[in-house]
Scaffold this active site. Structure first.
Site, PDB file in Angstrom:
ATOM      1  N   HIS A 179      11.496   5.915  43.806  1.00  0.00           N
ATOM      2  CA  HIS A 179      12.621   5.762  44.728  1.00  0.00           C
ATOM      3  C   HIS A 179      12.173   6.064  46.155  1.00  0.00           C
ATOM      4  O   HIS A 179      11.966   7.209  46.534  1.00  0.00           O
ATOM      5  CB  HIS A 179      13.762   6.714  44.343  1.00  0.00           C
ATOM      6  CG  HIS A 179      14.358   6.418  43.004  1.00  0.00           C
ATOM      7  ND1 HIS A 179      15.123   7.325  42.311  1.00  0.00           N
ATOM      8  CD2 HIS A 179      14.312   5.305  42.222  1.00  0.00           C
ATOM      9  CE1 HIS A 179      15.525   6.786  41.171  1.00  0.00           C
ATOM     10  NE2 HIS A 179      15.035   5.563  41.093  1.00  0.00           N
ATOM     11  N   MET A 220      15.603  13.140  40.556  1.00  0.00           N
ATOM     12  CA  MET A 220      17.013  13.444  40.371  1.00  0.00           C
ATOM     13  C   MET A 220      17.751  12.243  39.789  1.00  0.00           C
ATOM     14  O   MET A 220      17.303  11.105  39.901  1.00  0.00           O
ATOM     15  CB  MET A 220      17.644  13.870  41.696  1.00  0.00           C
ATOM     16  CG  MET A 220      17.553  12.839  42.803  1.00  0.00           C
ATOM     17  SD  MET A 220      18.120  13.487  44.396  1.00  0.00           S
ATOM     18  CE  MET A 220      19.886  13.507  44.125  1.00  0.00           C
ATOM     19  N   SER A 223      11.015   9.882  41.118  1.00  0.00           N
ATOM     20  CA  SER A 223      11.852   9.996  42.312  1.00  0.00           C
ATOM     21  C   SER A 223      11.462  11.277  43.048  1.00  0.00           C
ATOM     22  O   SER A 223      10.314  11.416  43.457  1.00  0.00           O
ATOM     23  CB  SER A 223      13.339   9.973  41.936  1.00  0.00           C
ATOM     24  OG  SER A 223      14.150  10.011  43.091  1.00  0.00           O
ATOM     25  N   THR A 224      12.374  12.227  43.182  1.00  0.00           N
ATOM     26  CA  THR A 224      12.101  13.456  43.929  1.00  0.00           C
ATOM     27  C   THR A 224      10.903  14.197  43.334  1.00  0.00           C
ATOM     28  O   THR A 224      10.895  14.525  42.155  1.00  0.00           O
ATOM     29  CB  THR A 224      13.341  14.374  43.910  1.00  0.00           C
ATOM     30  OG1 THR A 224      14.465  13.642  44.385  1.00  0.00           O
ATOM     31  CG2 THR A 224      13.115  15.599  44.778  1.00  0.00           C
ATOM     32  N   ASP A 248      18.072   7.643  36.325  1.00  0.00           N
ATOM     33  CA  ASP A 248      17.436   6.333  36.323  1.00  0.00           C
ATOM     34  C   ASP A 248      16.247   6.339  35.373  1.00  0.00           C
ATOM     35  O   ASP A 248      15.423   7.254  35.402  1.00  0.00           O
ATOM     36  CB  ASP A 248      16.976   5.981  37.745  1.00  0.00           C
ATOM     37  CG  ASP A 248      16.578   4.530  37.896  1.00  0.00           C
ATOM     38  OD1 ASP A 248      17.000   3.706  37.064  1.00  0.00           O
ATOM     39  OD2 ASP A 248      15.850   4.218  38.863  1.00  0.00           O
TER      40      ASP A 248
END
Length: 385
Positions: free
Chosen positions: A231, A324, A203-204, A327
């Site tokens: 994401h 973050m 993600s991030t 998940d």
């Protein structure tokens, strides 16, 4: 895609809020974003400026944790300002504001390769700023996650307006990493079975990590198919696949519903779709669906990992990279329950140690590694095929 703000709480907001600088040539956008953020405990607008040159000057004299940086501005645009801001303060977290277009996605991807931590879709007054719950949740969640990561940086400079180190509490101290009983590859007493598929969640900070890991893997002996859930919204995943192909040399593309999974290819979950794998006769095929978001995300890592565990059993290697939230934790547990292997990126090299931290502290990882060591570890296991 909305983020879960509750997963990124910060400590003692009154004494040391996360200090944010807004950089946008639109006074209207800056004013509306300011009102959103000032309503959030633990966030303070430390500066609000109209172009990149003003942002550099403000950063030189102010203590800033997170910068929201627009791309198109007069005097100095965001892409020109980005490396200059990082030169002033290499640890500051920069979120690029980008339009949800192919051009905007391509620029955002290049910005992340240059050092930006993340991006956020540029707000519109009619949709996002006039009561847009999803935009607010994503903006606040990213600021809090990146701000907390910034607070863990021991090299963070102190400038006027910043709190001294003693008053910078870090909420939710990270529990100790617990290595899965199988142990790291180099410590195992019996040879692990090579995977038939490699599944990656991020993600991030994920695009930067993916470029690094996949580039080294391509130079190695990895021939297994690779499935990735990052994401990102639609359009951005299209550009991500193009950048992976260009940077790493893999044949990377968004997965298509019903497509047979082939060796030597990288499949990216398209924005706004969960991507899973099903067994169909002798083949493994991709399936895309719009089932409800999981962990506030679609695509989500968990459904992908549950499906690869069901389809491949113990011959799954999962890697959870920076991001973050949490998940990938439940999906990683399914992989381990089926006999597969999970590894994670360590805290020191993660932009945000949420997703990898969740699996690392749950005791399901066979290794928790710095980013430069992940690809060599995967190559070593994949070569046992």
């Amino acid at each position: 895609m909305a983020s879960d703000p509750s997963s990124t709480a910060v400590g003692s907001p009154a004494s040391d809020p996360i200090r944010v600088m807004l950089v946008d040539d639109s006074a209207v956008v800056r004013g509306l974003v300011t009102r959103i953020l000032e309503a959030e405990p633990g966030i303070q607008i430390a500066a609000s400026v109209g172009n990149g040159q003003m942002a550099i000057s403000a950063l030189e004299r102010s203590d800033i944790d997170v910068i929201i940086l627009d791309i198109e501005m007069p005097v100095m645009d965001g892409m020109t300002a980005l490396p200059k801001l990082l030169q002033v303060d290499p640890g500051v977290k920069i979120i690029m504001q980008s339009t949800l277009t192919l051009k905007g996605a391509d620029i955002s991807m290049r910005a992340m390769q240059m050092g930006a931590a993340d991006y956020i879709p540029k707000p519109t007054a009619t949709r996002d700023l006039a009561g847009g719950i999803e935009f607010k949740a994503e903006l606040v969640g990213k600021i809090k996650a990146l701000g907390q990561a910034r607070r863990r940086d021991p090299k963070r400079p102190i400038r006027p307006g910043g709190a001294p180190p003693a008053s910078r509490p870090i909420a939710n101290p990270v529990p100790k990493v617990q290595i899965h009983p199988a142990g790291p590859l180099q410590l195992r007493t019996h040879a692990a079975e090579a995977p038939d598929i490699i599944a990656i969640g991020s993600s991030t900070g994920g695009p930067q990590a993916l470029f690094a890991v996949l580039g080294i893997m391509r130079a190695g002996t990895v021939s297994q198919p690779i499935v990735i859930t990052q994401h990102m919204p639609a359009t951005f995943t299209t550009i991500l696949a193009e950048h992976i192909s260009r940077v790493s040399g893999w044949e990377a593309r968004e997965g298509q519903d019903g497509e047979v999974v082939r060796n030597g290819r990288v499949y990216i979950a398209p924005g706004d779709f969960h991507m899973v794998i099903e067994t169909k006769g002798p083949d493994k095929v991709l399936r895309l669906n719009k089932n409800p978001p999981e962990n506030f995300c679609r695509p989500s890592v968990d459904p992908m990992l549950r499906s690869v565990a069901a389809a491949y059993g113990k011959r799954v290697l999962t890697c959870i990279l920076t991001g973050m939230g949490s998940d990938g934790l439940k999906g990683g547990q399914a992989v381990v329950a089926s006999g597969g292997t999970v590894i994670a990126q360590d805290e020191a090299t993660s932009v945000v140690w949420g997703m990898p931290g969740a699996v690392a502290t749950a005791g399901i990882c066979s290794a928790v590694l710095p980013l430069p060591e992940i690809a060599p570890w995967i190559i070593k296991l994949a070569a046992r095929r």
